[in-house]
Design a protein around this motif. Structure first.
Motif, PDB file in Angstrom:
ATOM      1  N   GLY A  40       0.822  -1.201  -0.026  1.00  0.00           N
ATOM      2  CA  GLY A  40      -0.071   0.029  -0.073  1.00  0.00           C
ATOM      3  C   GLY A  40       0.761   1.164   0.042  1.00  0.00           C
ATOM      4  O   GLY A  40       1.773   1.392  -1.091  1.00  0.00           O
ATOM      5  N   THR A  41       0.636   2.030   0.946  1.00  0.00           N
ATOM      6  CA  THR A  41       1.571   3.456   1.154  1.00  0.00           C
ATOM      7  C   THR A  41       2.713   3.082   2.269  1.00  0.00           C
ATOM      8  O   THR A  41       3.148   4.097   3.057  1.00  0.00           O
ATOM      9  CB  THR A  41       0.497   4.496   1.561  1.00  0.00           C
ATOM     10  OG1 THR A  41      -0.055   4.111   2.630  1.00  0.00           O
ATOM     11  CG2 THR A  41      -0.227   4.798   0.154  1.00  0.00           C
ATOM     12  N   THR A  42       2.833   1.896   2.669  1.00  0.00           N
ATOM     13  CA  THR A  42       3.867   1.442   3.669  1.00  0.00           C
ATOM     14  C   THR A  42       5.304   0.767   3.044  1.00  0.00           C
ATOM     15  O   THR A  42       5.246  -0.173   2.423  1.00  0.00           O
ATOM     16  CB  THR A  42       3.343   0.805   4.711  1.00  0.00           C
ATOM     17  OG1 THR A  42       2.204   1.278   5.457  1.00  0.00           O
ATOM     18  CG2 THR A  42       4.575   0.331   5.928  1.00  0.00           C
ATOM     19  N   VAL A  43       6.246   1.560   3.434  1.00  0.00           N
ATOM     20  CA  VAL A  43       7.637   1.230   2.681  1.00  0.00           C
ATOM     21  C   VAL A  43       8.452   0.720   3.837  1.00  0.00           C
ATOM     22  O   VAL A  43       8.673   1.357   4.901  1.00  0.00           O
ATOM     23  CB  VAL A  43       7.989   2.175   2.087  1.00  0.00           C
ATOM     24  CG1 VAL A  43       9.713   1.787   1.398  1.00  0.00           C
ATOM     25  CG2 VAL A  43       7.172   2.678   0.931  1.00  0.00           C
ATOM     26  N   PHE A  52       8.408   3.088   6.850  1.00  0.00           N
ATOM     27  CA  PHE A  52       7.909   4.475   6.499  1.00  0.00           C
ATOM     28  C   PHE A  52       6.630   4.386   6.082  1.00  0.00           C
ATOM     29  O   PHE A  52       6.210   3.659   5.141  1.00  0.00           O
ATOM     30  CB  PHE A  52       8.939   5.094   5.433  1.00  0.00           C
ATOM     31  CG  PHE A  52      10.361   5.049   5.508  1.00  0.00           C
ATOM     32  CD1 PHE A  52      11.045   6.152   5.969  1.00  0.00           C
ATOM     33  CD2 PHE A  52      11.011   4.030   4.853  1.00  0.00           C
ATOM     34  CE1 PHE A  52      12.295   6.151   6.236  1.00  0.00           C
ATOM     35  CE2 PHE A  52      12.346   4.042   4.992  1.00  0.00           C
ATOM     36  CZ  PHE A  52      12.928   5.065   5.835  1.00  0.00           C
ATOM     37  N   ARG A  53       5.588   5.078   6.785  1.00  0.00           N
ATOM     38  CA  ARG A  53       4.399   4.998   6.502  1.00  0.00           C
ATOM     39  C   ARG A  53       4.004   6.537   5.767  1.00  0.00           C
ATOM     40  O   ARG A  53       3.938   7.486   6.539  1.00  0.00           O
ATOM     41  CB  ARG A  53       3.539   4.961   7.897  1.00  0.00           C
ATOM     42  CG  ARG A  53       3.274   3.411   8.162  1.00  0.00           C
ATOM     43  CD  ARG A  53       2.550   3.094   9.446  1.00  0.00           C
ATOM     44  NE  ARG A  53       2.545   1.889  10.121  1.00  0.00           N
ATOM     45  CZ  ARG A  53       3.517   1.399  10.704  1.00  0.00           C
ATOM     46  NH1 ARG A  53       4.662   2.052  11.378  1.00  0.00           N
ATOM     47  NH2 ARG A  53       3.650  -0.040  11.002  1.00  0.00           N
ATOM     48  N   PRO A  75      -2.857  10.972 -10.542  1.00  0.00           N
ATOM     49  CA  PRO A  75      -2.723   9.310 -10.627  1.00  0.00           C
ATOM     50  C   PRO A  75      -1.309   8.670 -11.621  1.00  0.00           C
ATOM     51  O   PRO A  75      -1.079   9.508 -12.523  1.00  0.00           O
ATOM     52  CB  PRO A  75      -3.820   9.090 -11.672  1.00  0.00           C
ATOM     53  CG  PRO A  75      -4.612  10.263 -12.375  1.00  0.00           C
ATOM     54  CD  PRO A  75      -4.074  11.154 -11.285  1.00  0.00           C
ATOM     55  N   GLY A  76      -1.135   7.587 -11.176  1.00  0.00           N
ATOM     56  CA  GLY A  76       0.020   7.075 -11.977  1.00  0.00           C
ATOM     57  C   GLY A  76       0.990   6.267 -10.915  1.00  0.00           C
ATOM     58  O   GLY A  76       0.839   6.190  -9.589  1.00  0.00           O
ATOM     59  N   GLY A  77       2.246   6.047 -11.287  1.00  0.00           N
ATOM     60  CA  GLY A  77       3.371   5.244 -10.418  1.00  0.00           C
ATOM     61  C   GLY A  77       4.154   6.210  -9.597  1.00  0.00           C
ATOM     62  O   GLY A  77       4.903   7.322 -10.638  1.00  0.00           O
ATOM     63  N   TYR A  78       4.521   6.144  -8.645  1.00  0.00           N
ATOM     64  CA  TYR A  78       5.224   7.059  -7.648  1.00  0.00           C
ATOM     65  C   TYR A  78       6.497   6.475  -7.414  1.00  0.00           C
ATOM     66  O   TYR A  78       6.274   4.972  -6.787  1.00  0.00           O
ATOM     67  CB  TYR A  78       4.461   7.416  -6.509  1.00  0.00           C
ATOM     68  CG  TYR A  78       3.544   8.615  -6.681  1.00  0.00           C
ATOM     69  CD1 TYR A  78       3.626   9.998  -6.482  1.00  0.00           C
ATOM     70  CD2 TYR A  78       2.272   8.247  -7.208  1.00  0.00           C
ATOM     71  CE1 TYR A  78       2.588  10.742  -6.678  1.00  0.00           C
ATOM     72  CE2 TYR A  78       1.294   9.258  -7.590  1.00  0.00           C
ATOM     73  CZ  TYR A  78       1.426  10.251  -7.169  1.00  0.00           C
ATOM     74  OH  TYR A  78       0.620  11.374  -7.423  1.00  0.00           O
ATOM     75  N   ARG A 130       1.312   2.702  -6.503  1.00  0.00           N
ATOM     76  CA  ARG A 130       0.403   3.304  -7.734  1.00  0.00           C
ATOM     77  C   ARG A 130      -0.670   4.122  -6.778  1.00  0.00           C
ATOM     78  O   ARG A 130      -1.039   3.518  -5.965  1.00  0.00           O
ATOM     79  CB  ARG A 130      -0.028   2.353  -8.478  1.00  0.00           C
ATOM     80  CG  ARG A 130       0.944   1.463  -9.099  1.00  0.00           C
ATOM     81  CD  ARG A 130       0.382   0.705 -10.727  1.00  0.00           C
ATOM     82  NE  ARG A 130       0.078   1.999 -11.610  1.00  0.00           N
ATOM     83  CZ  ARG A 130       0.735   2.471 -12.147  1.00  0.00           C
ATOM     84  NH1 ARG A 130       2.230   2.313 -12.612  1.00  0.00           N
ATOM     85  NH2 ARG A 130       0.404   3.435 -13.312  1.00  0.00           N
ATOM     86  N   ARG A 131      -0.998   5.244  -7.127  1.00  0.00           N
ATOM     87  CA  ARG A 131      -2.088   5.932  -6.737  1.00  0.00           C
ATOM     88  C   ARG A 131      -3.216   6.222  -7.761  1.00  0.00           C
ATOM     89  O   ARG A 131      -2.873   6.435  -9.072  1.00  0.00           O
ATOM     90  CB  ARG A 131      -1.691   7.210  -6.037  1.00  0.00           C
ATOM     91  CG  ARG A 131      -0.397   7.177  -5.161  1.00  0.00           C
ATOM     92  CD  ARG A 131      -1.143   6.372  -3.864  1.00  0.00           C
ATOM     93  NE  ARG A 131      -2.099   7.180  -3.178  1.00  0.00           N
ATOM     94  CZ  ARG A 131      -2.649   7.055  -2.154  1.00  0.00           C
ATOM     95  NH1 ARG A 131      -2.743   5.934  -1.713  1.00  0.00           N
ATOM     96  NH2 ARG A 131      -3.248   8.097  -1.668  1.00  0.00           N
TER      97      ARG A 131
END
Length: 702
Positions: free
Chosen positions: A607-610, A661-662, A680-683, A701-702
């Motif tokens: 998700g958005t956790t690295v 990292f959250r 929108p797209g790949g970060y 991806r967001r």
């Protein structure tokens, strides 16, 4: 009211732990101790329900407002007199139990008074990349301010380092808004834990000293929102009770009478519920400034309240706005416990052994090893003679800069004294840079006769004046070159608040930056040079090889033409410019060496956790600062990489740690069309040791 309401309970919960970390002065424990210990039965409490702590802050404020006269409200929106301590006063209302406000600088200690600790400057704290240390620093600032009778501390400063030559860069946290915001928020929480109101400054566009009273900072909306506002937002979220507006103009209107920045952006968009005070003598009007969003004119402006009084009488100024101004002052006063806390007196010595230890810890943690060719550092126990060279090493030590934030140190451990006290062999001192050709010859002779030469070079900057050049002053560059030619084992130590040009780096083996290290500078430096501590610092700024490598908008237009400073570099501030322009910096943002080595591996994205694993692959314990940078999709039109997370970990040889990292939704947003939006797209996620050393890569991806 998001700022103060949400954080009041959390701050109270953290008070006990912080008191252990930063005890109050032994000389005034009873007078300056925890608010809870100072509260006693008040026979008038039943008649003054706003003192009832069982009621909400908002209810208490409204009850108090209802009991105040117009004159009492008008007295709360202006200063009354200027003294050494405090720097500003706002009259209380004894009949209602409202205490006097006592305001004082500054960013790294109670300024210009005796009996306080001279902590390292905030730029040194920035180099620690350590939010926990920033919180302890804030608690110590709050404790010493409170012990001196101060209940409103004028810190932190969060002005972004846009131009390296700016005179006040030492008061803030460097070039990146995320790093600045994270550290400033923790400092705010620390100050509040001691029942002292933090004041975040200077709002906004105060990025130079030249013509600061009149210059018009022309900044587009997106740049304001993405670069210059975020540190203020972070401080507001942490509960800063006051915001100080700056001298300069912002897009035409003076900062202290700018409706767009004060009311629309700060109060409405950011949700700030405290008060806006003017910088000292920055108020230029009465009703116009108040209508725009100024709540308090400092330090003493009877014309301000007189003008409001006339407006109230004639109907040209609404009474509701005066109520709002007073409400905004009272809200943090109640939320941060000013009504029920005892404060010390100006003459008290508020220094403590714990604060001295903290000053040294910050100085060590902020000491940044920029270069270490051949492993010259740390110096071995059997190192023979050491030549310490340069007036900045002993006769002219730089630990603070000039201006309202200057702190008077009780003592200074000089670099020479620190090295001499730690070394096992002979240590000599030679000024070198103060005697022209003869001084250079003496420096060369001293270096030639020693096993290791340590050259200390530095400068100070000051409020009200910007540097004319990025070079070291006087003949310091030549001194370094002379010593390096005489002794190949030369260490250069820089005591400077910001970037300097380093044309001699190719001829020296080691370069260390201590920034402005406070009263314990010498002890901290010696601990790092001899390896008692790993150099914990990482650069909070980009250091260029040439002056022309800095952004065109800060180089060619600075300090502005016709009192107009256009921020034409827009989002490309600091490392963002170097990355976008493909310029190789001398030392990149986030850079700093250790006495050991680290590997980065195992990047995972959920998700958005690295998550990433850092391992100490060397033979010594060391400090790693893993950093996460985010690259936006092309359609976002953002600079190539932006800091969005960091951590500080201490690892023994062979030890590893998984860092998490959250990333919040805001990390992926840009300001477009008058609102925050996610393209929108790949970060692309990059993790590593600096903005230019990012071995790990992933995608969100967001």
């Amino acid at each position: 009211m998001p700022g103060l309401r949400r954080s009041a309970t959390a701050a109270a919960g953290l008070l006990a732990a912080l008191l252990l970390a930063c005890p109050l002065p032994a000389t005034g424990a009873a007078a300056a101790g925890p608010a809870a210990a100072d509260r006693g039965a008040d026979p008038g409490r039943d008649r003054r329900p706003w003192l009832d702590e069982n009621r909400s802050v908002a209810e208490r404020v409204e009850l108090l407002l209802d009991a105040m006269t117009t004159d009492e409200k008008l007295n709360m929106v202006r200063g009354h007199g200027l003294a050494l301590v405090p720097r500003g006063r706002v009259k209380g209302v004894p009949r209602l139990g409202i205490p006097e406000l006592r305001l004082h600088d500054g960013p790294h200690g109670v300024s210009d008074v005796k009996g306080v600790t001279a902590f390292p400057a905030p730029i040194t704290l920035a180099a620690t990349w350590d939010p926990a240390l920033a919180r302890r620093f804030g608690a110590a600032l709050g404790a010493e301010a409170r012990g001196k009778g101060i209940n409103v501390h004028l810190a932190p400063a969060v002005d972004i380092l846009r131009v390296p030559q700016s005179g006040r860069v030492w008061e803030s946290f460097g070039e990146d808004p995320y790093l600045t915001g994270e550290l400033a928020a923790q400092e705010v929480r620390g100050i509040r834990s001691r029942n002292v109101i933090p004041t975040v400054k200077h709002y906004v566009g105060n990025n130079q000293e030249t013509d600061r009273m009149l210059v018009n900072a022309v900044i587009d909306e997106r740049t304001l929102r993405e670069i210059y506002y975020p540190p203020f937002e972070a401080a507001v979220e942490a509960g800063a009770g006051a915001v100080m507006c700056a001298y300069n103009r912002v897009n035409g209107a003076f900062a202290c009478e700018n409706r767009k920045t004060l009311t629309d952006d700060l109060k409405r968009s950011m949700g700030f519920d405290g008060w806006v005070m003017s910088d000292w003598l920055a108020t230029r009007s009465g009703q116009r400034a108040a209508r725009a969003g100024l709540d308090q004119a400092m330090p003493d402006d009877p014309l301000f309240s007189a003008n409001l009084r006339v407006g109230l009488a004639t109907g040209s100024f609404p009474e509701a706005r005066l109520d709002d101004m007073a409400r905004r002052v009272l809200t943090p006063m109640i939320a941060d416990g000013l009504f029920t806390t005892r404060y010390g007196t100006p003459g008290r010595n508020v220094r403590t052994a714990a604060h001295t230890a903290l000053a040294r810890e910050i100085a060590v943690s902020g000491t940044t090893l920029l270069k270490n060719r051949g492993g010259l550092l740390p110096l071995r126990e059997d190192t023979g003679s050491i030549a310490v060279i340069g007036t900045a090493a002993h006769d002219d030590v730089r630990i603070t800069s000039a201006g309202s934030g200057r702190v008077l140190p009780p003592y200074v451990v000089t670099p020479y004294e620190g090295i001499r006290g730690r070394a096992g062999g002979e240590v000599t001192y030679t000024p070198g840079d103060g005697g022209g050709a003869a001084g250079l010859r003496e420096a060369a002779d001293a270096a030639r006769e020693a096993d290791v030469a340590v050259v200390v070079a530095g400068l100070v900057t000051q409020e009200g004046e910007d540097r004319k050049s990025l070079r070291l002053p006087g003949n310091m560059d030549r001194l370094i070159e002379t010593v390096a030619a005489a002794n190949p084992d030369t260490v250069v130590v820089l005591t400077s608040p910001a970037q300097v040009l380093m044309p001699w780096t190719g001829r020296t083996k080691a370069v260390v930056s201590s920034f402005l290290g406070g009263q314990e500078l010498g002890n901290a430096l010696a601990a790092v040079l001899f390896g008692d501590a790993d150099p914990g610092g990482r650069l909070p700024m980009t250091i260029a090889g040439r002056a022309s490598d800095y952004p065109a908008g800060t180089r060619r237009q600075f300090p502005g033409v016709g009192l107009r400073q256009v921020y034409s570099e827009r989002l490309r501030v600091g490392y963002r410019h170097f990355d976008a322009a493909g310029i190789e910096p001398l030392f990149p943002f986030g850079h700093g060496l250790s006495y050991t080595t680290f590997s980065y591996r195992g990047l995972s994205v959920s998700g958005t956790t690295v998550r990433a694993t850092v391992r100490n692959t060397g033979k010594r314990p060391g400090v790693a600062v893993p950093q996460l940078y985010l690259q936006f999709p092309r359609g976002a039109a953002e600079p190539p990489r932006q800091l969005r997370g960091f951590a500080k970990v201490r690892l023994a040889p062979g030890e590893s740690a998984t860092v998490t990292f959250r990333l919040p939704a805001r990390a992926f947003q840009i300001w477009r069309g008058g609102r925050w939006t996610t393209v929108p797209g790949g970060y692309t996620v990059r993790v590593g040791a600096s903005s230019r050393d990012l071995p790990l890569r992933g995608t969100i991806r967001r």
